[in-house]
Enzyme design. Sequence first.
Site, PDB file in Angstrom:
ATOM      1  N   ASN A 275       0.796  -1.228   0.000  1.00 54.10           N
ATOM      2  CA  ASN A 275       0.000   0.000   0.000  1.00 54.10           C
ATOM      3  C   ASN A 275       0.833   1.285   0.000  1.00 54.10           C
ATOM      4  OD1 ASN A 275       0.790  -0.224   2.647  1.00 54.10           O
ATOM      5  ND2 ASN A 275      -1.240  -0.763   3.424  1.00 54.10           N
TER       6      ASN A 275
ATOM      7  N   HIS B 117       3.970   4.319   4.432  1.00 55.00           N
ATOM      8  CA  HIS B 117       3.690   4.205   5.871  1.00 55.00           C
ATOM      9  C   HIS B 117       3.707   5.580   6.505  1.00 55.00           C
ATOM     10  CE1 HIS B 117       4.089   3.246  10.138  1.00 55.00           C
ATOM     11  NE2 HIS B 117       5.082   4.112  10.147  1.00 55.00           N
TER      12      HIS B 117
ATOM     13  N   GLU C  97       9.524   5.448  16.099  1.00 54.17           N
ATOM     14  CA  GLU C  97       9.955   5.145  14.737  1.00 54.17           C
ATOM     15  C   GLU C  97      11.076   6.083  14.279  1.00 54.17           C
ATOM     16  OE1 GLU C  97       6.230   5.264  12.617  1.00 54.17           O
ATOM     17  OE2 GLU C  97       5.478   3.485  13.668  1.00 54.17           O
TER      18      GLU C  97
END
Length: 155
Positions: free
Chosen positions: A119, A122, A133
Site C-alpha cells: 500500500n 507508511h 519510529e
Amino acid sequence: AMATANNKERSFIMIKPDGVQRSLIADIIKRFEQKGYKLIGIKVLVPAKQLAEAHYEEHAQRPFFQKLVSFLSSGAVVAMVWEGQEVIKFSRNMIGATNPLASAPGTIRGDFGVDFGHNVIHGSDSLTSAEREIALWFKSEELAQYDLTMQAWTY
Ligand code: RTP
Ligand code: MG
C-alpha cells in the site's frame, strides 16, 4: 499560526518498496511539501529484516507479520521525517485507509494503491509511534534544523 501551536510535531513517513518501484517518490514528496510540511530527514535504504521487524513490532503476533516484514525488506524504501503542525494526524489523512480500495480518491493510497499488502506508504499513527519510529530509523544528527522563512534572496 497561533502562538500555542506545536509547529515542531514530527512524523515518520516511509515510501515502501512498491512505491519506490512504481516511481512514486517525487509525487509523494511533492504532496507533503506543497501542504507546507518541512522535510527534516530523508534517506534511501534496503531495510534489514531486523529493522523491518522492529518497525512493525506491534504486529509481531499477527499471522501476516512475516509476509509484512519480508515485503518491507525486499527492496529500497525512502525513510523520511516531516515536521509541522498536526503532521501525524494530517499525514494519516493524506495517506488514506490501510486498504487501498477503501481509501478515498485524493489520498495517496486512494490514488495509487491497489493491494492491501502493498500500500505504497507508511505513516506514524500516534505521537508515541512517531517518536519510537524516528529514533529507530534516524540518528539525531541526521535530522536537520532550519528555517523555511523568507530570505533576502527570495522575492
Ligand atoms: P502502516 O503501518 O504500514 O502505515 O499501515 P497502517 O497503519 O495503515 O496499517 P497497520 O494496521 O499498522 O498494518 C500494517 C501493515 O500490515 C499490513 N496488514 N495486513 N489482515 C492483514 O492481512 C493485514 N493487516 C495489516 C498492511 O499492509 C498494513 O499497511
Ligand atoms: Mg500502522
